[in-house]
Design a protein around this motif. Structure first.
Motif, PDB file in Angstrom:
ATOM      1  N   ARG A   1      -5.369  24.268   5.558  1.00 63.98           N
ATOM      2  CA  ARG A   1      -6.059  25.518   5.236  1.00 63.98           C
ATOM      3  C   ARG A   1      -7.476  25.303   4.730  1.00 63.98           C
ATOM      4  NH1 ARG A   1      -5.097  26.901  -0.427  1.00 63.98           N
ATOM      5  NH2 ARG A   1      -3.836  25.236  -1.303  1.00 63.98           N
ATOM      6  N   TRP A   2      -7.832  24.109   4.283  1.00 63.80           N
ATOM      7  CA  TRP A   2      -9.193  23.822   3.835  1.00 63.80           C
ATOM      8  C   TRP A   2     -10.120  23.474   4.995  1.00 63.80           C
ATOM      9  CZ3 TRP A   2     -10.439  20.924  -1.201  1.00 63.80           C
ATOM     10  CH2 TRP A   2      -9.699  21.422  -2.271  1.00 63.80           C
ATOM     11  N   ILE A   3      -9.576  22.906   6.043  1.00 64.27           N
ATOM     12  CA  ILE A   3     -10.382  22.346   7.126  1.00 64.27           C
ATOM     13  C   ILE A   3     -10.229  23.204   8.376  1.00 64.27           C
ATOM     14  CG2 ILE A   3     -10.796  20.314   8.558  1.00 64.27           C
ATOM     15  CD1 ILE A   3      -9.347  18.677   6.332  1.00 64.27           C
ATOM     16  N   SER A   4     -11.374  23.486   9.002  1.00 59.78           N
ATOM     17  CA  SER A   4     -11.338  24.243  10.248  1.00 59.78           C
ATOM     18  C   SER A   4     -12.608  23.935  11.040  1.00 59.78           C
ATOM     19  CB  SER A   4     -11.232  25.742   9.980  1.00 59.78           C
ATOM     20  OG  SER A   4     -12.364  26.189   9.259  1.00 59.78           O
TER      21      SER A   4
ATOM     22  N   PHE B   1     -13.266  25.956   0.560  1.00 58.41           N
ATOM     23  CA  PHE B   1     -12.243  26.044  -0.484  1.00 58.41           C
ATOM     24  C   PHE B   1     -12.780  26.774  -1.704  1.00 58.41           C
ATOM     25  CE2 PHE B   1     -14.724  22.264  -1.038  1.00 58.41           C
ATOM     26  CZ  PHE B   1     -14.896  22.123  -2.408  1.00 58.41           C
ATOM     27  N   ARG B   2     -11.869  27.157  -2.564  1.00 62.69           N
ATOM     28  CA  ARG B   2     -12.204  27.779  -3.846  1.00 62.69           C
ATOM     29  C   ARG B   2     -11.686  26.893  -4.968  1.00 62.69           C
ATOM     30  NH1 ARG B   2     -14.274  32.686  -3.826  1.00 62.69           N
ATOM     31  NH2 ARG B   2     -14.153  33.905  -1.932  1.00 62.69           N
TER      32      ARG B   2
ATOM     33  N   PHE C   1     -14.686  29.030 -10.769  1.00 64.26           N
ATOM     34  CA  PHE C   1     -15.927  29.266 -10.031  1.00 64.26           C
ATOM     35  C   PHE C   1     -15.737  30.516  -9.175  1.00 64.26           C
ATOM     36  CE2 PHE C   1     -15.917  24.749 -10.891  1.00 64.26           C
ATOM     37  CZ  PHE C   1     -17.217  24.487 -11.266  1.00 64.26           C
ATOM     38  N   SER C   2     -16.709  31.411  -9.222  1.00 63.10           N
ATOM     39  CA  SER C   2     -16.564  32.668  -8.488  1.00 63.10           C
ATOM     40  C   SER C   2     -16.833  32.511  -6.994  1.00 63.10           C
ATOM     41  CB  SER C   2     -17.499  33.725  -9.070  1.00 63.10           C
ATOM     42  OG  SER C   2     -18.838  33.282  -8.982  1.00 63.10           O
TER      43      SER C   2
ATOM     44  N   GLU D   1      -9.106  15.210   0.280  1.00 62.53           N
ATOM     45  CA  GLU D   1      -8.217  14.664  -0.742  1.00 62.53           C
ATOM     46  C   GLU D   1      -8.997  14.148  -1.949  1.00 62.53           C
ATOM     47  OE1 GLU D   1      -5.951  11.842   1.510  1.00 62.53           O
ATOM     48  OE2 GLU D   1      -4.746  13.408   2.456  1.00 62.53           O
ATOM     49  N   VAL D   2     -10.180  13.608  -1.720  1.00 64.27           N
ATOM     50  CA  VAL D   2     -11.043  13.176  -2.821  1.00 64.27           C
ATOM     51  C   VAL D   2     -11.440  14.389  -3.657  1.00 64.27           C
ATOM     52  CG1 VAL D   2     -13.322  12.221  -3.401  1.00 64.27           C
ATOM     53  CG2 VAL D   2     -11.920  11.123  -1.650  1.00 64.27           C
ATOM     54  N   ILE D   3     -11.814  15.470  -2.985  1.00 63.71           N
ATOM     55  CA  ILE D   3     -12.202  16.693  -3.696  1.00 63.71           C
ATOM     56  C   ILE D   3     -11.023  17.223  -4.505  1.00 63.71           C
ATOM     57  CG2 ILE D   3     -12.962  19.085  -3.424  1.00 63.71           C
ATOM     58  CD1 ILE D   3     -14.443  18.118  -0.842  1.00 63.71           C
ATOM     59  N   GLU D   4      -9.849  17.271  -3.890  1.00 65.97           N
ATOM     60  CA  GLU D   4      -8.649  17.752  -4.590  1.00 65.97           C
ATOM     61  C   GLU D   4      -8.357  16.903  -5.832  1.00 65.97           C
ATOM     62  OE1 GLU D   4      -5.536  19.778  -1.566  1.00 65.97           O
ATOM     63  OE2 GLU D   4      -5.855  17.631  -1.279  1.00 65.97           O
TER      64      GLU D   4
END
Length: 95
Positions: free
Chosen positions: A5-8, A20-21, A25-26, A50-53
């Motif tokens: 769902r994050w990647i497209s 992603f959200r 953060f708004s 995965e690094v971001i997560e």
């Protein structure tokens, strides 16, 4: 490609994007990868996701996205000095 769902793929360029959200953060974050839609590139982008997560979970997320950007990676500069045979012989004799 595996669904994530994050990647497209971007509809205009066909390049993979990460969107992603983050709680607190708004705004929605958007990261252009510049990579085409292939299995290998999906794996690369998934790894960055995965690094971001992980950074979000560890409370060290970089909202500027500088740490996560894909970019032009410069090849290391290798300085090569080609010596003439005479210079090599002189260096050998000095040694």
């Amino acid at each position: 490609m595996d669904e994530d769902r994050w990647i497209s793929p971007d509809l205009q360029t066909g390049k993979l994007i990460i969107r992603f959200r983050v709680r607190g953060f708004s705004k929605q974050f958007y990261l252009n990868t510049g990579l085409g839609c292939s299995k290998t590139n999906w794996d690369i982008v998934r790894s960055r996701k995965e690094v971001i997560e992980r950074d979000i979970a560890l409370n060290r997320f970089d909202p500027t996205l500088e740490l996560y950007k894909f970019g032009n990676y410069k090849k290391p500069v290798v300085l090569v000095h080609l010596f003439s045979l005479h210079e090599l012989w002189a260096k050998f004799l000095d040694f």
